[in-house]
Scaffold this motif. Structure first.
Motif, PDB file in Angstrom:
ATOM      1  N   HIS A   1      46.703  51.354  28.904  1.00  0.00           N
ATOM      2  CA  HIS A   1      45.306  51.327  29.347  1.00  0.00           C
ATOM      3  C   HIS A   1      44.509  52.311  28.493  1.00  0.00           C
ATOM      4  O   HIS A   1      44.720  53.517  28.565  1.00  0.00           O
ATOM      5  CB  HIS A   1      45.208  51.706  30.823  1.00  0.00           C
ATOM      6  CG  HIS A   1      43.815  51.616  31.372  1.00  0.00           C
ATOM      7  ND1 HIS A   1      43.402  50.589  32.198  1.00  0.00           N
ATOM      8  CD2 HIS A   1      42.724  52.415  31.203  1.00  0.00           C
ATOM      9  CE1 HIS A   1      42.127  50.770  32.513  1.00  0.00           C
ATOM     10  NE2 HIS A   1      41.705  51.872  31.921  1.00  0.00           N
TER      11      HIS A   1
ATOM     12  N   ASN B   1      32.480  39.940  38.479  1.00  0.00           N
ATOM     13  CA  ASN B   1      33.689  40.196  37.688  1.00  0.00           C
ATOM     14  C   ASN B   1      34.974  40.183  38.520  1.00  0.00           C
ATOM     15  O   ASN B   1      35.970  40.767  38.117  1.00  0.00           O
ATOM     16  CB  ASN B   1      33.566  41.538  36.946  1.00  0.00           C
ATOM     17  CG  ASN B   1      33.304  42.697  37.895  1.00  0.00           C
ATOM     18  OD1 ASN B   1      33.693  42.659  39.061  1.00  0.00           O
ATOM     19  ND2 ASN B   1      32.648  43.732  37.399  1.00  0.00           N
TER      20      ASN B   1
ATOM     21  N   MET C   1      34.806  49.564  32.489  1.00  0.00           N
ATOM     22  CA  MET C   1      35.080  48.941  33.788  1.00  0.00           C
ATOM     23  C   MET C   1      33.779  48.838  34.576  1.00  0.00           C
ATOM     24  O   MET C   1      33.613  49.439  35.632  1.00  0.00           O
ATOM     25  CB  MET C   1      36.124  49.734  34.568  1.00  0.00           C
ATOM     26  CG  MET C   1      37.505  49.671  33.937  1.00  0.00           C
ATOM     27  SD  MET C   1      38.799  50.335  34.986  1.00  0.00           S
ATOM     28  CE  MET C   1      38.769  49.195  36.351  1.00  0.00           C
TER      29      MET C   1
ATOM     30  N   GLU D   1      32.483  43.678  28.843  1.00  0.00           N
ATOM     31  CA  GLU D   1      33.567  44.563  29.267  1.00  0.00           C
ATOM     32  C   GLU D   1      34.316  45.193  28.100  1.00  0.00           C
ATOM     33  O   GLU D   1      35.238  45.988  28.319  1.00  0.00           O
ATOM     34  CB  GLU D   1      34.542  43.790  30.168  1.00  0.00           C
ATOM     35  CG  GLU D   1      33.865  43.323  31.458  1.00  0.00           C
ATOM     36  CD  GLU D   1      34.750  42.499  32.358  1.00  0.00           C
ATOM     37  OE1 GLU D   1      34.302  42.161  33.462  1.00  0.00           O
ATOM     38  OE2 GLU D   1      35.895  42.182  31.959  1.00  0.00           O
TER      39      GLU D   1
ATOM     40  N   LEU E   1      32.655  38.376  29.856  1.00  0.00           N
ATOM     41  CA  LEU E   1      33.740  39.145  29.262  1.00  0.00           C
ATOM     42  C   LEU E   1      33.228  40.084  28.169  1.00  0.00           C
ATOM     43  O   LEU E   1      33.725  41.210  28.013  1.00  0.00           O
ATOM     44  CB  LEU E   1      34.790  38.186  28.691  1.00  0.00           C
ATOM     45  CG  LEU E   1      36.137  38.798  28.305  1.00  0.00           C
ATOM     46  CD1 LEU E   1      36.861  39.326  29.533  1.00  0.00           C
ATOM     47  CD2 LEU E   1      37.005  37.775  27.574  1.00  0.00           C
TER      48      LEU E   1
ATOM     49  N   PRO F   1      42.092  37.629  28.484  1.00  0.00           N
ATOM     50  CA  PRO F   1      42.661  37.005  29.692  1.00  0.00           C
ATOM     51  C   PRO F   1      43.287  35.635  29.434  1.00  0.00           C
ATOM     52  O   PRO F   1      44.283  35.286  30.065  1.00  0.00           O
ATOM     53  CB  PRO F   1      41.451  36.888  30.620  1.00  0.00           C
ATOM     54  CG  PRO F   1      40.527  37.966  30.183  1.00  0.00           C
ATOM     55  CD  PRO F   1      40.702  38.083  28.705  1.00  0.00           C
TER      56      PRO F   1
ATOM     57  N   SER G   1      45.297  41.167  31.413  1.00  0.00           N
ATOM     58  CA  SER G   1      44.914  41.458  32.799  1.00  0.00           C
ATOM     59  C   SER G   1      43.444  41.851  32.849  1.00  0.00           C
ATOM     60  O   SER G   1      42.641  41.246  33.551  1.00  0.00           O
ATOM     61  CB  SER G   1      45.802  42.555  33.383  1.00  0.00           C
ATOM     62  OG  SER G   1      45.932  43.653  32.500  1.00  0.00           O
ATOM     63  N   HIS G   2      43.067  42.904  32.115  1.00  0.00           N
ATOM     64  CA  HIS G   2      41.660  43.198  31.853  1.00  0.00           C
ATOM     65  C   HIS G   2      41.591  43.863  30.489  1.00  0.00           C
ATOM     66  O   HIS G   2      42.601  44.315  29.947  1.00  0.00           O
ATOM     67  CB  HIS G   2      41.008  44.027  32.969  1.00  0.00           C
ATOM     68  CG  HIS G   2      41.602  45.401  33.155  1.00  0.00           C
ATOM     69  ND1 HIS G   2      41.003  46.372  33.897  1.00  0.00           N
ATOM     70  CD2 HIS G   2      42.751  45.954  32.696  1.00  0.00           C
ATOM     71  CE1 HIS G   2      41.746  47.471  33.898  1.00  0.00           C
ATOM     72  NE2 HIS G   2      42.798  47.230  33.171  1.00  0.00           N
TER      73      HIS G   2
ATOM     74  N   ASN H   1      41.295  42.308  38.225  1.00  0.00           N
ATOM     75  CA  ASN H   1      42.485  43.127  38.021  1.00  0.00           C
ATOM     76  C   ASN H   1      42.672  44.131  39.146  1.00  0.00           C
ATOM     77  O   ASN H   1      43.789  44.353  39.627  1.00  0.00           O
ATOM     78  CB  ASN H   1      42.367  43.848  36.676  1.00  0.00           C
ATOM     79  CG  ASN H   1      43.614  44.618  36.329  1.00  0.00           C
ATOM     80  OD1 ASN H   1      44.678  44.057  36.163  1.00  0.00           O
ATOM     81  ND2 ASN H   1      43.489  45.933  36.230  1.00  0.00           N
TER      82      ASN H   1
ATOM     83  N   VAL I   1      36.229  39.815  34.192  1.00  0.00           N
ATOM     84  CA  VAL I   1      37.494  39.871  34.946  1.00  0.00           C
ATOM     85  C   VAL I   1      37.879  41.273  35.415  1.00  0.00           C
ATOM     86  O   VAL I   1      38.917  41.435  36.051  1.00  0.00           O
ATOM     87  CB  VAL I   1      38.663  39.314  34.100  1.00  0.00           C
ATOM     88  CG1 VAL I   1      38.434  37.847  33.756  1.00  0.00           C
ATOM     89  CG2 VAL I   1      38.858  40.137  32.825  1.00  0.00           C
ATOM     90  N   VAL I   2      37.063  42.280  35.133  1.00  0.00           N
ATOM     91  CA  VAL I   2      37.524  43.639  35.420  1.00  0.00           C
ATOM     92  C   VAL I   2      37.800  43.844  36.902  1.00  0.00           C
ATOM     93  O   VAL I   2      38.742  44.539  37.296  1.00  0.00           O
ATOM     94  CB  VAL I   2      36.511  44.683  34.885  1.00  0.00           C
ATOM     95  CG1 VAL I   2      35.203  44.633  35.658  1.00  0.00           C
ATOM     96  CG2 VAL I   2      37.096  46.081  34.948  1.00  0.00           C
TER      97      VAL I   2
END
Length: 1292
Positions: free
Chosen positions: A854, A1022, A866, A876, A873, A821, A826-827, A1078, A1074-1075
């Motif tokens: 992805h 997240n 996810m 993830e 982080l 990130p 983004s994730h 997004n 951060v998942v």
């Protein structure tokens, strides 16, 4: 079906505007005729009138119009018709009711849940074809070996969980009949493989008196309920209209044509008896004849050079391909309705002779809007707009003296060059004014009318080249190694230029090109197709059963054709198997032609070798040792026509004199141009360009450097010379600006095709969850495709981070991998691969290309990477900041493997669970980038580095200008109404975290500051969103507010300054989870921006992420909700909004592959907020589990409600419920992970959209004001595999 000696044979294409007639006379001569499809003052039916005219003129006998035609002189009639297409476009079919399995009354309304146009906030979607829905009490499910629920064993592959309640069905059907509905479509789940319930319902409906009963199990017995449902509805909706037309047609002949063999063209390119012609197979009846026509007349079976069919009409252009076999698709969308039936792969693009011309923000734009037949182009003298036809007229390429006098209000005047030039002079003045004020230092001189018209022609040609490139390159073919077969009224004026742009050397135009669809009908075969589902593995143990079923289907085909008069020697059958590798969704319909049977194959041929070779050709690899599954068995039987077929003839050179001379404008100015009448030419004529060849139905432009020759058969074959392109300077040329925009987009699209072909994972190959893009030397985005909202602008941050971090250390042969990130990620599952583009003699990269895909798993605490409950982080998955994936041209397999497995070092985490797919997809991304580098360098070789980089900057400036214009317009309106140029808004997450925005606009500059100060701090969970996510959301919002197609690149953000406080939820620390940011917070950012600008009410504000799995399988989906209402539209119900557009898995696929039963999938009544325009409703989705699984949900808007605007009410919040098998009901909350037992059921209630405007009083009209409507043929004109691919790309 041999020739009907001594009689007249007719092939007729009844189009929307004209009806074309091809007649073979008793003495062997041929005649063609063209007449208006609608001329009620002179005749009732155009095909009947065409037949009457030919009979009267050739026999000398009188055939009065007011009396039925004597059919005794007619041998056969073959017809193609747009009756079904027009009824679908205009929604003028039969009133229809749908019977569907209980719990699925809104299944076809929801469809795939994806919206057709990413940036259309109104979410314009065609209405469903049925008027009423009846839910049927019945349920059939597939057997599963691991199912742990109580079972009702039928000894079959299915289980009847709920018996059919015919008594209730009868009551409901009687009610439908009483309301005047007599057409019925029946869709019951899993009826493709077990049809007993559908047949029982169908039998009852016919007894009750329904005139049309269509069963999905009979119309198209293929798995996937949604497209099968659309298809059966189309059949019920259209077939009565076809029957009505046929009754009217046959009534125009004595004896009702009982003794005449009448055949109709189907969408698959085959003819069928009139009594079997049905709605679901009729939609491409008209265009299919043209494909057959060019395939038979243009393809040379000796040199086997493939042919591209190019049919340019008034409003659109049809593109298709033939290489010895017809190319079919089995699912395609026409007029917004997805049909699951064999169809020729005819790709329609919204660019034709009637496409309108615009100058927008410094760019030449052609279409997609069309002038239509009325008022038509400006030259039609009816007050129409400038079109491509006008541009050709202005350049001297159309000659009014050779056109009939049918224009003007009285339809008795010639084409008007004066009206065209008047409009072009006004537009040219507008263009020059714009260029002199905004780009004066870049312009050499003012543009002339001819330069402007020529510019639009070049832009239109480039727009038509893109689908041709996509159609060929998608399947691994070289576009330049094709012949361009041109037909239709407008194509001849553009054929040479398009062939030259694509590198083609030959253009072929048949002597009947103006009526080729009708001629193709005369050449077509009579076809009988049968198909049935199959779930066998293609392996020796299944071959005997496979051969038995093939023999039965072949016998059915042959028997049906024998009853139509064909002998065994005239009948051919071809077997197709619908094959896929186990565990994938990418099935191919394969024939074993050229692959004879052997000891390791079934009797019909070596389908394994045929499948593997085709898979390798289309996708660049095969999957060794993976079982191959037979999804369907299809047999196509053909009764061969005896009509003589025309092949390419030997060419003879001969120079001769021309009829007259005119002057036409080309790139180098006006040139003397010879004009020839086609009918006066003989087969030994050769014509050097520039020249114009004219016949009654078309105009052919032979461009300079091209040579046209007439074949012995009277056809035109043009040898295309090389392009003598003028040198282009770095100063701005508005024409080249549009063309370069297409070229840069084409590079990104071709990169995407390579990535899709060479990747291996379901996410990238089948769900198309990826983006490819081109960047300038400063890392600024130039073009990207497709437009996945959450990727917009995000990759630019990634590339610019690498430029700063690596500075001058990048060299040729290096490729960088990144997903962190802090580096523009983004994730973590979105892995970005970046390749610098170098040029000899230039220090440092001159461009960058990148692909973001992805990956299904990169490690972490849960499968799928996810997790709903991650707090850092590291939980993830694998992290890459500036990782050299390729160094000095060597793929760093061991190093990247170690990095992908590294998450296992963290407590509770695993390394990647699918290393093989990760490595394969990363190689595919490298290959896609390599293709991008190659294409960028080819562009530089053609124009020079300075020119290419200059136009890169101009394209970015064009996007900047469009955004500035939008901001100025908003500021002007805001100042008039409110007096202030500052707007602000805020909203909050379910945990109470505020997202606050203040926007300050500079009206004079058209710039703005977007200040997110005051936004809440980074959160423990997240839902933290990296900065790149906010920028993507901002670009998405700006594009929606601009309201027209613009290049989506760095320029969009140039007028914007973005302030995001560090440490906030929108710019968290390096190790923040951060998942959820997004997939959830991104939606809230959009809501806040649209609220500030008063654009529309909030949509559901959530992607409703649902994951479940066990040690045998895993599944992930996002679920639709309600869209927000706006100033003049109701919110759409059951659709994805804003930052996602993912398609939902079809119910039958879901239940076949996963341990789950979908109990309900329907709209959630009254979830949308009330208002002058009401918000869209969410959905209800209930999943009953058959095995032990772990369920994870990651959702928002469970405690907050999507806001309404301007007095509209808020939408309902969502709800996640768990129904335990013991009867307990639990609220799961917004984010959780829970273990489930067999018999537990998860119920998802998604949020509704907010309403817009206050409901005033009790006026019912104010509660449901009708939204604005657009004609379907304007909004949903595109179709074909290229369109379906792009639509699928934008549905992730």
């Amino acid at each position: 079906m041999a020739g009907s000696q001594g009689k007249f044979d007719f092939a007729i294409d009844r189009g929307g505007t004209f009806t074309d007639v091809f007649a073979r006379l008793p003495d062997g001569r041929e005649r063609v005729l063209k007449l208006l499809s609608h001329d009620p003052q002179n005749y009732k039916d155009a095909p009947t009138e065409g037949i009457r005219r030919v009979l009267e003129q050739e026999t000398g006998q009188a055939f009065p119009r007011d009396q039925p035609v004597d059919a005794s002189l007619i041998g056969w009639i073959r017809m193609g018709t747009t009756v079904a297409t027009n009824a679908l476009l205009e929604r003028q079919g039969e009133r229809t009711a749908l019977l569907v399995t209980q719990g699925f009354q809104d299944l076809l309304h929801i469809g795939t849940q994806a919206r057709p146009n990413l940036f259309d906030l109104e979410v314009s979607v065609p209405e469903v074809l049925y008027e009423e829905v009846i839910e049927v009490e019945e349920r059939v499910v597939l057997k599963q070996g691991g199912c742990q629920l109580p079972r009702k064993d039928t000894g079959d592959s299915l289980e009847v969980w709920r018996e059919l309640n015919l008594k209730r069905v009868e009551e409901d059907l009687k009610g439908v009949l009483s309301r005047g509905i007599t057409s019925l479509a029946v869709l019951l789940l899993h009826s493709y493989t077990w049809s007993a319930h559908e047949k029982a319902v169908g039998s009852l409906a016919r007894k009750l008196g329904f005139a049309q009963v269509s069963l999905s199990s009979e119309v198209m017995p293929m798995i996937r309920a949604v497209p099968r449902g659309y298809t059966v509805c189309a059949d019920a909706y259209l077939t009565p209209k076809i029957r009505q037309y046929l009754r009217g047609f046959t009534s125009g002949f004595k004896g009702g044509l009982q003794e005449v063999n009448v055949l109709f063209m189907q969408s698959d390119g085959g003819l069928t008896p009139m009594e079997q012609f049905c709605g679901s197979r009729a939609v491409l009846s008209g265009p299919a004849g043209g494909v057959v026509g060019y395939a038979v007349t243009s393809y040379n079976p000796y040199d086997k050079k493939p042919v591209i069919g190019f049919d340019m009409g008034g409003t659109s252009t049809d593109v298709s391909r033939y290489a010895g076999q017809y190319e079919h698709v089995f699912e395609a969308t026409t007029a917004g309705v997805t049909l699951q039936a064999p169809q020729l792969d005819i790709n329609t693009v919204a660019a034709g002779g009637g496409s309108r011309l615009f100058f927008r923000s410094g760019m030449f734009v052609v279409g997609p809007e069309s002038a239509g037949a009325h008022p038509g182009p400006a030259c039609y003298r009816k007050g129409g707009s400038l079109t491509v036809t006008d541009a050709n007229l202005a350049l001297g390429r159309l000659l009014p003296s050779f056109f009939p006098r049918i224009f003007g209000p009285g339809e008795n005047e010639p084409l008007s060059t004066e009206d065209t030039m008047k409009h072009f002079q006004q537009l040219t003045q507008e263009i020059n004014d714009f260029l002199s004020t905004s780009q004066s230092k870049c312009m050499k001189s003012k543009m002339s009318v001819e330069e402007v018209a020529m510019g639009f022609i070049r832009v239109a040609n480039e727009a038509m080249c893109r689908p041709i490139r996509a159609l060929t390159q998608a399947k691994g073919h070289d576009t330049s190694q094709h012949v361009l077969a041109c037909f239709g009224g407008a194509g001849g004026q553009h054929a040479c230029a398009i062939a030259r742009a694509l590198g083609m050397k030959t253009v072929f135009i048949h002597k009947y090109s103006g009526v080729l669809s009708a001629y193709g009908l005369a050449l077509a075969d009579v076809v009988e197709e049968v198909q049935e589902p199959c779930s066998l593995q293609y392996e020796p143990g299944s071959f005997s059963e496979l051969d038995r079923r093939v023999d039965l289907l072949s016998q059915r085909c042959q028997g049906a054709l024998r009853t139509r008069g064909f002998t065994s020697t005239q009948i051919q059958t071809e077997l197709f198997l619908h094959l896929r590798y186990e565990g994938t969704d990418c099935a191919l319909m394969v024939t074993a032609n050229g692959y004879p049977s052997n000891a390791q194959s079934c009797h019909s041929g070596d389908f394994r070798s045929a499948f593997n070779k085709r898979y390798l050709k289309e996708f660049g690899f095969t999957i060794a040792d993976r079982p191959i599954i037979v999804d369907d068995i299809r047999v196509r039987g053909s009764g061969k026509s005896a009509l003589m077929r025309t092949n390419l003839s030997v060419l003879i050179n001969y120079v001769f004199s021309f009829a007259k001379m005119t002057r036409c404008y080309f790139d180098n100015g006006y040139l003397d141009t010879n004009v020839y009448l086609w009918e006066t030419l003989s087969c030994d004529h050769s014509i050097n360009g520039p020249a114009v060849i004219i016949d009654k139905n078309s105009t052919i432009l032979v461009e300079p450097g091209c040579v046209a020759q007439l074949t012995a058969g009277g056809d035109v074959c043009i040898t295309v010379g090389t392009d003598t392109q003028c040198a282009l300077g770095t100063e701005l040329n508005a024409i080249q600006l549009s063309i370069f925009s297409h070229r840069f987009m084409s590079i990104a699209e071709q990169m995407g095709r390579v990535l899709q072909r060479t990747s291996i994972s379901t996410n990238i190959k089948e769900r198309l969850d990826f983006s490819c893009a081109v960047f300038g030397p400063d890392g600024g985005l130039v073009s990207n495709a497709p437009h996945i909202p959450v990727h917009l602008g995000a990759m630019q941050e990634t590339v610019q981070y690498q430029i700063k971090a690596l500075e001058n250390s990048l060299k040729e042969g290096d490729v960088i991998l990144s997903n962190h990130p802090c580096a523009g990620g983004s994730h973590l599952p979105d892995l970005t691969v970046i390749t610098p583009v170098f040029q000899p003699g230039v220090t440092g990269p001159v461009f960058f290309v990148a692909s973001r895909g992805h990956h299904a798993d990169i490690g972490g605490i849960t499968p799928g990477s996810m997790p709903p409950h991650s707090t850092s982080l590291q939980q993830e998955g694998a992290v890459f900041i500036s990782f050299k994936l390729v160094s000095d041209g060597v793929f760093q397999e061991q190093a990247v493997t170690d990095a992908l497995l590294a998450p296992a070092q963290h407590p509770g985490c695993s390394g990647t669970r699918n290393l093989h797919d990760n490595l394969s997809d990363l190689r595919a991304q490298v290959a896609a980038n390599q293709r991008g580098c190659q294409l960028v360098n080819e562009l530089i070789d053609t124009y020079g580095l300075a020119v290419v980089q200059a136009y890169m900057g101009y394209i970015q400036s064009n996007a900047e200008l469009a955004v500035r214009d939008m901001l100025k317009d908003f500021a002007h309106r805001r100042r008039q109404h409110m007096g202030s140029l500052e707007v602000e808004s805020e909203d909050q997450m379910d945990d109470g975290t505020i997202i606050r925005l203040r926007v300050k606009i500079n009206e004079e500059e058209g710039s703005a500051v977007f200040d997110f100060s005051g936004t809440g701090t980074e959160v423990w969970g997240n839902c933290n969103a990296p900065r790149a996510i906010t920028l993507s959301a901002l670009i998405y919002c700006l594009r929606c507010m601009v309201g027209q197609d613009i290049p989506l690149n760095q320029g969009c953000l140039t007028p914007i300054k973005v302030i995001i406080p560090p440490g906030s939820i929108l710019q968290p620390s390096q190790n923040a989870a951060v998942v959820g940011g997004n997939v959830l917070t991104s939606q809230r950012v959009v809501d806040v921006i649209f609220r500030a600008f008063d654009v529309c009410a909030a949509s559901q504000g959530c992607m409703n992420n649902v994951t479940f799995g066990n040690d045998k399988s895993g599944y992930y989906e996002t679920v639709a909700g309600g869209a927000g209402a706006g100033p003049c539209w109701h919110g759409r119900s059951g659709v994805h909004s804003h930052m996602t557009n993912t398609r939902i898995t079809d119910p039958e696929i879901l239940e076949k592959r996963y341990p789950v039963i979908l109990e309900q999938f329907s709209l959630r009544p009254d979830a949308g907020g009330a208002g002058r325009f009401h918000g869209g409703d969410g959905v209800i989705r209930k999943l009953l589990f058959r095995e032990k699984v772990v369920l994870s949900v990651l959702t928002e808007r469970r405690s907050t409600r999507p806001y309404g605007l301007s007095g509209g009410e808020s939408g309902a919040p969502g709800l996640n419920l768990l129904h335990r098998a013991d009867g307990r009901v639990l609220n799961l909350g917004a984010k959780t992970s829970v273990s489930l037992e067999p018999g537990d059921m998860f119920s998802l209630y998604t949020p509704g959209g907010g309403g817009y405007g206050k409901v005033e009083g009790d006026d019912p009209d104010s509660k449901s004001a009708p939204p604005k409507r657009r004609r379907l043929n304007e909004s949903f004109s595109e179709r074909g595999s290229v369109f379906e691919y792009r639509r699928a790309q934008e549905s992730v």
